[in-house]
Motif scaffolding. Sequence first.
Motif, PDB file in Angstrom:
ATOM      1  N   UNK A 161     -14.543 -31.635   2.933  1.00 23.66           N
ATOM      2  CA  UNK A 161     -15.135 -31.434   4.258  1.00 23.66           C
ATOM      3  C   UNK A 161     -14.188 -30.665   5.165  1.00 23.66           C
ATOM      4  N   UNK A 162     -12.912 -31.040   5.170  1.00 19.06           N
ATOM      5  CA  UNK A 162     -11.947 -30.319   5.984  1.00 19.06           C
ATOM      6  C   UNK A 162     -11.810 -28.871   5.556  1.00 19.06           C
ATOM      7  N   UNK A 163     -11.811 -28.642   4.251  1.00 22.80           N
ATOM      8  CA  UNK A 163     -11.720 -27.279   3.737  1.00 22.80           C
ATOM      9  C   UNK A 163     -12.934 -26.455   4.169  1.00 22.80           C
ATOM     10  N   UNK A 164     -14.123 -27.032   4.061  1.00 23.14           N
ATOM     11  CA  UNK A 164     -15.344 -26.305   4.421  1.00 23.14           C
ATOM     12  C   UNK A 164     -15.346 -25.947   5.901  1.00 23.14           C
ATOM     13  N   UNK A 165     -14.989 -26.903   6.751  1.00 22.72           N
ATOM     14  CA  UNK A 165     -14.984 -26.653   8.190  1.00 22.72           C
ATOM     15  C   UNK A 165     -13.887 -25.663   8.567  1.00 22.72           C
ATOM     16  N   UNK A 166     -12.713 -25.830   7.968  1.00 22.11           N
ATOM     17  CA  UNK A 166     -11.612 -24.926   8.281  1.00 22.11           C
ATOM     18  C   UNK A 166     -11.883 -23.499   7.837  1.00 22.11           C
ATOM     19  N   UNK A 167     -12.442 -23.331   6.628  1.00 24.40           N
ATOM     20  CA  UNK A 167     -12.659 -21.990   6.081  1.00 24.40           C
ATOM     21  C   UNK A 167     -13.830 -21.279   6.741  1.00 24.40           C
ATOM     22  N   UNK A 168     -14.843 -22.023   7.170  1.00 23.44           N
ATOM     23  CA  UNK A 168     -16.049 -21.384   7.719  1.00 23.44           C
ATOM     24  C   UNK A 168     -16.058 -21.301   9.235  1.00 23.44           C
ATOM     25  N   UNK A 169     -15.350 -22.211   9.914  1.00 22.06           N
ATOM     26  CA  UNK A 169     -15.336 -22.217  11.381  1.00 22.06           C
ATOM     27  C   UNK A 169     -14.003 -21.717  11.922  1.00 22.06           C
ATOM     28  N   UNK A 170     -12.905 -22.331  11.473  1.00 16.10           N
ATOM     29  CA  UNK A 170     -11.604 -22.030  12.064  1.00 16.10           C
ATOM     30  C   UNK A 170     -11.050 -20.688  11.596  1.00 16.10           C
ATOM     31  N   UNK A 171     -11.074 -20.429  10.289  1.00 12.55           N
ATOM     32  CA  UNK A 171     -10.403 -19.233   9.769  1.00 12.55           C
ATOM     33  C   UNK A 171     -10.975 -17.927  10.337  1.00 12.55           C
ATOM     34  N   UNK A 172     -12.313 -17.720  10.365  1.00 14.36           N
ATOM     35  CA  UNK A 172     -12.814 -16.474  10.960  1.00 14.36           C
ATOM     36  C   UNK A 172     -12.392 -16.291  12.420  1.00 14.36           C
ATOM     37  N   UNK A 173     -12.361 -17.393  13.179  1.00 14.45           N
ATOM     38  CA  UNK A 173     -11.947 -17.306  14.588  1.00 14.45           C
ATOM     39  C   UNK A 173     -10.464 -16.963  14.698  1.00 14.45           C
ATOM     40  N   UNK A 174      -9.645 -17.567  13.833  1.00 18.69           N
ATOM     41  CA  UNK A 174      -8.207 -17.289  13.848  1.00 18.69           C
ATOM     42  C   UNK A 174      -7.930 -15.829  13.486  1.00 18.69           C
ATOM     43  N   UNK A 175      -8.630 -15.314  12.478  1.00 16.44           N
ATOM     44  CA  UNK A 175      -8.440 -13.919  12.074  1.00 16.44           C
ATOM     45  C   UNK A 175      -8.886 -12.966  13.187  1.00 16.44           C
ATOM     46  N   UNK A 176      -9.977 -13.308  13.857  1.00 16.50           N
ATOM     47  CA  UNK A 176     -10.483 -12.453  14.933  1.00 16.50           C
ATOM     48  C   UNK A 176      -9.485 -12.350  16.082  1.00 16.50           C
ATOM     49  N   UNK A 177      -8.701 -13.394  16.276  1.00 17.90           N
ATOM     50  CA  UNK A 177      -7.740 -13.417  17.376  1.00 17.90           C
ATOM     51  C   UNK A 177      -6.359 -12.923  16.956  1.00 17.90           C
TER      52      UNK A 177
END
Length: 442
Positions: free
Chosen positions: A119-135
């Motif tokens: 669950x943490x991997x799914x949320x981190x990879x789909x929600x957090x990672x794209x936002x982090x890369x965009x910034x």
Amino acid sequence: MSTDLIALMMFSSMLMLLLTGQRMFGIIGFVAVVAALWLWGDRGGYDLAFAQTIKLMGWFPILTLPMFILMGYVLSEARLADDLYRMFHVWFGPVPGGLAIGTILLMVLISAMNGLSVAGMAIGATIALPELLRRGYDKIMMTGVIQAGSSLGILIPPSVVLVLYAMIARQPVGKLWLAGVLPGLLMATMFIAYIWIRCRINPRLGPALGAEERARITPAERRRLLWAGALPLGIFVVMMGPFVMGYTRLVESSVIGALAALAAAWIKGRLTWTVFETATRQTLLVSCMFMWIILAALAFGAVFDGLRAVDALKRLFLTDMGLSPWTLLILMQLSYLVMGTFLDDTAMLVIVAPLYVPLVAALGFDLIWYGVLYTITCQIAYMTPPFGYNLFLMKAMAPPEVSLRDIYVSIFPFVGVMIVALGIVMAFPEIALWLPDTLYNP
């Protein structure tokens, strides 16, 4: 034929059959029942499987398993973690590396509400990672952050892995969960310290939010997000608070947690029929899988107990080879790292638990403490190339611009941090044992 040779044949046969790609629980259970039929005849073979089934069905804490799995899937399917991430984004964004630090804290909270790393991997990879890369965050470091943070899900309660270990090692689940709290928080703190130091040295790895964007975030917005993000956190407090204070037992707390997750999804207006059906189906699938695995492990362990294989191993390593108990313990942990390159945590536990758990007890080590060591080692093995479980899970979920090479390179600093944390917990067992010894009510 000696019992030592029979035990060796059982173990080698199981490993060979695992190469066929068949279901793990079927192979382990098959080897156990065939060995029992060979050793004790029809009656012994039939009674073995039946007795282990009755033992499993009579183990009251097993009811926690579907409850916590249901809670995790409801939180995931209803996307309640979105509010949490936005809260950390606003509150930690002005700090260099703040969004990465917020991601680790997000993973800690998800772990406290889920019990699985997926669950943490799914949320981190789909929600957090794209936002982090965009910034503009460094993709290699952020990929490692998400993999390391998600691995906390199998250590921080309510860890499903520790429930499995409790059943096989015959230890109280509550003690094991409490034992995982401080080591889990220690590891999360070490992750945060590493991120903060690296981003202070090189701010380009994790740039802070710009002044213009910070100005657009009003105090009212900050307070609203704090309240929205506190809702999932409240689930954990409502669930674990009565248990820690001694008002409820473990099973009752798990039911409270599942009901609280459903209530939170309903309050947010996200408890649709699709969410409920998906969460229920996945809960049944995962719960049944774990039940079969535990049943197979108990049957295999019962045969090994009957053969006194642990006494033979203790004699081999301590007497014949002259190894010290601590040397043997370290070798066990190294074997988990090797197996973790091609097996997941459940497979490792089921395969070696019949040998390792009784051997650890015979060596005089605390089985609660060893459960934490096993779990931390599994976290490291999850991220160990070439076939670490988290590596390929990350590749399947990450954005296209994150390559497999990026994923491999990203994990090495965090694996180093985790090895240091493992050494600290091994050197100071009180880190794991203080909380259960202080708070646990049998």
